[in-house]
Design a protein around this motif. Structure first.
Motif, PDB file in Angstrom:
ATOM      1  N   GLY A 141      44.128   9.915  30.216  1.00  0.00           N
ATOM      2  CA  GLY A 141      42.962  10.788  30.129  1.00  0.00           C
ATOM      3  C   GLY A 141      42.427  10.783  28.702  1.00  0.00           C
ATOM      4  N   HIS A 142      41.782  11.846  28.305  1.00  0.00           N
ATOM      5  CA  HIS A 142      41.195  11.900  26.968  1.00  0.00           C
ATOM      6  C   HIS A 142      42.281  11.855  25.899  1.00  0.00           C
ATOM      7  N   PRO A 163      45.675  20.581  24.927  1.00  0.00           N
ATOM      8  CA  PRO A 163      45.437  19.621  23.857  1.00  0.00           C
ATOM      9  C   PRO A 163      45.058  18.250  24.402  1.00  0.00           C
ATOM     10  N   LEU A 164      44.486  17.421  23.537  1.00  0.00           N
ATOM     11  CA  LEU A 164      44.245  16.032  23.879  1.00  0.00           C
ATOM     12  C   LEU A 164      45.569  15.263  23.892  1.00  0.00           C
ATOM     13  N   PRO A 203      46.453  14.676  30.807  1.00  0.00           N
ATOM     14  CA  PRO A 203      46.688  15.821  29.911  1.00  0.00           C
ATOM     15  C   PRO A 203      47.365  16.950  30.672  1.00  0.00           C
ATOM     16  N   ARG A 204      48.106  17.801  29.968  1.00  0.00           N
ATOM     17  CA  ARG A 204      48.791  18.915  30.607  1.00  0.00           C
ATOM     18  C   ARG A 204      47.797  19.877  31.270  1.00  0.00           C
ATOM     19  N   THR A 205      46.597  19.973  30.686  1.00  0.00           N
ATOM     20  CA  THR A 205      45.564  20.825  31.256  1.00  0.00           C
ATOM     21  C   THR A 205      44.489  19.947  31.872  1.00  0.00           C
ATOM     22  N   GLU A 206      44.342  19.989  33.176  1.00  0.00           N
ATOM     23  CA  GLU A 206      43.324  19.187  33.848  1.00  0.00           C
ATOM     24  C   GLU A 206      41.963  19.867  33.709  1.00  0.00           C
ATOM     25  N   ILE A 207      40.898  19.051  33.643  1.00  0.00           N
ATOM     26  CA  ILE A 207      39.550  19.601  33.582  1.00  0.00           C
ATOM     27  C   ILE A 207      38.733  19.055  34.745  1.00  0.00           C
TER      28      ILE A 207
END
Length: 246
Positions: A192-193, A212-213, A242-246
């Motif tokens: 991802g990013h 975080p990125l 990433p641990r946080t999906e968007i």
């Protein structure tokens, strides 16, 4: 055209790589975020042929290990591949990290933009893999294509890059099927990013990034896992999210 300096560099590499007892890894885009992280990750254990365009940044890589062999060239000129990479005596892994990632909606992108992105992100890795196929056959080596979350999804404001990464995924799958009897392993590692200058876009499109990125070193560790897979298997796809999906 290959310059005299490039030929001199390759000649020196040929001598050194003929006698090295390490496996030889070719890394394109070696001065970029993920490419440099890969050189750092692998430098203690592999002989690394590091491609880049910036002479000063390439020179800095020499401080990372004793068997790093910089090759300064512009990958856009595929006509030079036979005179540079094609002369390498052995290649155990080919890691395609070089790419460009401008953001464009389809109605903002010209034909020239489409051609440039598809050439650098798809045609170049295809042609370099074809050039090094004899060495990869000899070593039963591994090819890793650096994909993206955009390899399977898209967005209205990033369609050109996403299309190139979709095509790269198809290229990787096709090469793997084509070379399966030659025991060449082919993988796509798709992050991802990642926290690199590539995502510092200067445009007017809206942008939401996860926090975080992903660190470049995290992607490098994933690629190392792929090229060091046991002989009885191949890892064909790795999706680094990433641990946080968007």
């Amino acid at each position: 055209m290959t310059t005299a300096q490039q030929l001199l560099e390759i000649t020196d590499h040929l001598k050194a790589l003929t006698v090295t007892n390490r496996q030889v890894v070719v890394v394109t885009g070696a001065t970029g975020g993920i490419g440099r992280a890969l050189v750092e990750e692998l430098a203690d254990d592999y002989a690394i042929v590091a491609q880049g365009r910036d002479a000063a940044k390439l020179a800095e890589l020499n401080r990372l290990g004793d068997e790093i062999y910089p090759v300064r060239c512009d990958l856009a000129d595929t006509s030079t591949f036979a005179e540079t990479f094609g002369l390498l005596p052995k290649v155990d892994a080919l890691l395609h990290c070089a790419a460009i990632a401008p953001r464009y909606a389809f109605d903002d992108a010209t034909a020239a933009i489409w051609s440039e992105v598809m050439h650098l992100n798809v045609t170049v890795p295809a042609e370099l893999t074809r050039t090094l196929l004899p060495q990869l056959r000899e070593s039963a080596g591994t090819v890793v294509f650096l994909g993206s979350g955009a390899s399977r999804t898209t967005s209205p404001n990033n369609v050109v890059y996403a299309a190139s990464k979709h095509a790269l995924q198809a290229l990787a799958d096709g090469i793997r099927m084509r070379t399966k009897t030659q025991r060449i392993r082919v993988a796509t590692v798709a992050p991802g990013h990642v926290d690199t200058p590539m995502i510092e876009w200067d445009d007017n499109y809206p942008l939401t990034l996860p926090a975080p990125l992903i660190e470049p070193s995290t992607v490098a560790r994933s690629i190392r896992h792929v090229i060091e897979a046991p002989e009885d298997t191949q890892i064909t796809e790795v999706w680094v999210r990433p641990r946080t999906e968007i």
